[in-house]
Scaffold this active site. Structure first.
Site, short mmCIF file in Angstrom:
data_model
loop_
_atom_site.label_atom_id
_atom_site.label_comp_id
_atom_site.label_asym_id
_atom_site.label_seq_id
_atom_site.Cartn_x
_atom_site.Cartn_y
_atom_site.Cartn_z
N ASN A 64 48.48 -9.54 -90.58
CA ASN A 64 47.28 -9.28 -91.37
C ASN A 64 46.07 -9.77 -90.58
OD1 ASN A 64 48.40 -11.96 -91.92
ND2 ASN A 64 46.68 -12.21 -93.33
N HIS A 65 44.88 -9.27 -90.94
CA HIS A 65 43.69 -9.52 -90.11
C HIS A 65 42.63 -10.21 -90.96
CE1 HIS A 65 41.69 -9.24 -86.44
NE2 HIS A 65 41.51 -7.95 -86.30
N GLU A 66 42.51 -11.54 -90.82
CA GLU A 66 41.59 -12.32 -91.64
C GLU A 66 40.29 -12.67 -90.93
OE1 GLU A 66 44.33 -14.76 -94.81
OE2 GLU A 66 43.41 -15.86 -93.17
#
Length: 724
Positions: A49-51
């Protein structure tokens, strides 16, 4: 010469990494979790995931791999990020022109691990964004093993895009959780386009599962304290009709006081009855009992004297906590005064019973709430006892563990982007699983705010509250949403982002009303008290009208065949959100663990007949107990009600079955439409393609369909009314 340059470049990278790793480990308190025995290497596609802007750097520094990173071409245009990315091998890819994927494919075929962010961009909600099909096709065509990685914490740093949504910290705790690797075969389909689409959906499901599976093991109280630490003690989190705002800290102080007061004449692990309405004090009591190691039994105050006594007998309960003012308004005084074996404790007496020593204790422990009570709470132990609605018999106690409740909250979080900017309007009672998990615990533990309203039946007032308090999320049943839509001004719900329906079938007339009047698409879901409660739900990224959506991550399902019913089956489920077991009034205190003879222990038979399409969307065909056998054919009473709604869409209907000497059983329809005729139902049956066997022989006009306090139809009441 080229080998020398490459060797020098690798040496420089190693030196920079050696400096950066301890610095970032200290600043961000980085922890890495991975399955025991798991090793990186070979043809692996690592999806994460890309936070934040630091996600790739964290993976490159703290995972034992030397991968190729797939990055967005827009990122490479920034000079600072080009400098950071020079520490690793990269391939720039534009999602709109994925020609660079061929280079990535070659790297995988050479057994280089590849890191890719399937969302293609940094999240600006904290939840999962749109997942592109390209990474899924890359995994399938390269025959690579997919390794999901869950990044958590960086969304609260100053390197994320969520400045307005998340509280910021210079030193947020960051974790990298590596999930078990798995192959990713190309789905079978009739065309390449459909194969690509289904591969993308499978990748989205994998990413959602990674968000859910990386949850920590906690109890309700430790989860609440962790949320308070993240979002701040002073943040206002709960409102009700009597209180403007309760902060995390104020609610925690109330909970500690209630926990100490309730612990005086109750034992560790004992069930304690809670008979209170939707107010902040109820939330504090729930948390306080949990902190003290007691198990709150949320009593349904609309169940009547027999229902309350059956619930108390099932647990069994020695102590019930309520308030005199509430008991008087709810006409419960006579029941409470004549309740053998149960001690009633009133909140009004607490001030007199709470000594100076008690107040000093609360003052001293409120800054360290995790150590307030000596015994830590096991996440696998009972957290709460809810009770079935009694729509099909005596209420049963449903024991839900801390693990089950928090698992269901994590499952919901993995498919919805609930943020601290959101405010949930909870009109559903907290003795109901839908109101407890979705309407109260979900916002409390995720930083969103919640407004608790005491009654869902105030159809004109609820829309006003939504308008006045700027609520962004509303839970409701079909019956409640129908009435809110009828009485609301078109602008009352202008702030709502999500309207989620459950507990009963959503009618097409209500769906159309909300879309036409408010421009809102109702997201229908499905669950049962025994699964804490959500099993499936439609979401903005996976929606199909007429269904209840797809199963949440982590839920296994099996459909058992039912004689006489085709293309559907009896739904049985297993997962971390399934109850610990039942408590029955005829066997007080004995926990009956869920089991299905055909499948084994741990499985729960929902009693619902469902069908699944090729993409996993669930359609509820009806409860097994709500099928009638007419002239040898199985007829769903849900189908009868759908036919009635088609014939009279703005009325309420309920179908039941009664014995019939000639045909086995006969259908009876209760309706609020006085002019509804059998010929109108026959015409509706023809339009819907239904058999004439589904058309009831008897139509009984009534002023109102009997309802339970939860908003569900009272089918025993319907059957009794029809039998008259």
């Amino acid at each position: 010469m080229n080998l020398l340059i490459r060797w020098m470049k690798q040496g420089a990278r190693a030196a920079v990494r050696a400096v950066l790793r301890p610095v970032l480990r200290f600043v961000f308190r980085v922890t890495v979790n991975k399955p025991e025995g798991f090793e990186f290497g070979g043809r692996q596609l690592i999806v994460a995931n890309h936070e934040s802007y630091l996600d790739g750097l964290m993976i490159g520094l703290f995972l034992p791999i030397d991968p190729v990173f797939v990055v967005h071409t827009g990122v490479m245009q920034n000079r600072a990020f080009r400098l950071l990315l020079s520490l690793v091998d990269t391939v720039a890819v534009d999602p709109l022109r994925p020609i660079g994927m061929k280079t990535v494919l070659r790297a995988l075929q050479q057994n280089r691990p590849v890191v890719i962010f399937p969302e293609g961009r940094i999240s600006d909600t904290g939840g999962l964004m749109k997942v592109y099909d390209g990474p899924a096709m890359l995994a399938a065509r390269s025959a690579a093993t997919v390794v999901p990685v869950r990044l958590d914490g960086l969304k609260r740093s100053y390197f994320s895009r969520m400045s307005a949504l998340q509280p910021k910290s210079w030193r947020p705790a960051v974790s990298l959780t590596v999930l078990p690797a798995s192959p990713f075969p190309l789905p079978e389909a009739a065309s390449a386009r459909i194969r690509r689409q289904r591969a993308g959906e499978a990748m989205r499901a994998l990413m959602q599962h990674a968000l859910f599976a990386a949850r920590p093991a906690q109890s309700l109280w430790t989860a609440y304290v962790a949320a308070m630490a993240t979002f701040g003690r002073r943040r206002g989190v709960l409102e009700d009709v009597k209180t403007d705002a309760l902060s995390y800290g104020r609610l925690a102080t109330m909970a500690l006081a209630f926990g100490r007061w309730a612990a005086r004449d109750t034992a560790q692990g004992e069930a304690v009855g809670v008979l209170l309405p939707n107010l902040g004090v109820t939330a504090a009591m729930l948390l306080g009992l949990s902190a003290a190691g007691r198990v709150p039994a949320m009593l349904n105050y609309t169940a009547g004297a027999d229902g309350l006594r059956a619930a108390a007998q099932a647990c069994p309960l020695r102590v019930v906590i309520t308030a005199r003012a509430f008991a008087e308004k709810a006409n419960l005084t006579a029941v409470l005064n004549d309740w053998p074996g149960v001690t009633i404790r009133y909140l009004e007496d607490m001030r007199r019973e709470f000594s100076l020593a008690d107040r000093w204790w609360v003052f001293t422990v409120r800054r360290s709430p995790l150590t307030a009570f000596a015994a830590p709470v096991d996440p696998a132990s009972a957290a709460v006892i809810l009770f079935t609605s009694g729509s099909e018999g005596k209420p049963k106690g449903v024991v839900l563990s801390h693990r089950a409740l928090l698992a269901n909250i994590a499952q919901i979080q993995s498919v919805f982007d609930l943020t601290p900017v959101d405010k949930v309007l909870n009109v559903l009672p907290v003795f109901h699983a839908f109101g407890l998990t979705g309407g109260l615990l979900l916002p409390l533990l995720t930083g969103a705010r919640v407004f608790l309203h005491i009654s869902p039946l105030q159809y004109k007032l609820v829309p006003e509250i939504a308008y006045d308090r700027n609520c962004t999320l509303l839970f409701g049943t079909n019956s409640f949403l129908a009435n809110y839509g009828k009485f609301a001004h078109p602008y009352d719900f202008h702030k709502l982002r999500y309207v989620i329906a459950g507990a009963e079938k959503l009618s097409e007339s209500v769906r159309a009303l909300w879309f036409e009047k408010f421009g809102l698409r109702i997201l229908e879901g499905y669950g049962v008290t025994e699964t804490a409660p959500v099993l499936a739900v439609n979401t903005p990224m996976a929606y199909r009208s007429g269904t209840v959506g797809q199963f949440l991550p982590g839920i296994e399902h099996q459909l058992l065949p039912v004689p006489g019913i085709e293309d559907a089956g009896l739904l049985c489920v297993r997962g971390p959100n399934v109850m610990s077991g039942y408590l029955r009034s005829d066997a007080p205190g004995v926990l009956e663990a869920p089991t299905v003879p055909e499948l084994g222990a741990g499985w729960y038979n929902t009693g619902d007949i469902v069908s699944l399409d090729e993409e996993g969307f669930v359609t509820i065909r009806g409860r097994l107990k709500r099928f009638a056998k007419i002239a040898g054919e199985m007829v769903s009473l849900e189908t009868v009600e759908a036919m009635a709604r088609a014939a009279a869409p703005y009325a309420s209907h309920a179908a039941t079955n009664l014995p019939d000497s000639q045909r086995g059983e006969q259908l009876v329809l209760l309706t609020t439409e006085a002019g509804l005729t059998r010929s109108a139902l026959l015409e509706a049956a023809r339009r819907l393609g239904l058999s004439e066997l589904a058309v009831p022989r008897q139509i009984l006009p009534v002023e109102a369909i009997p309802l339970l306090g939860t908003g569900k139809v009272d089918y025993p009441g319907v059957r009794a009314r029809a039998a008259q």
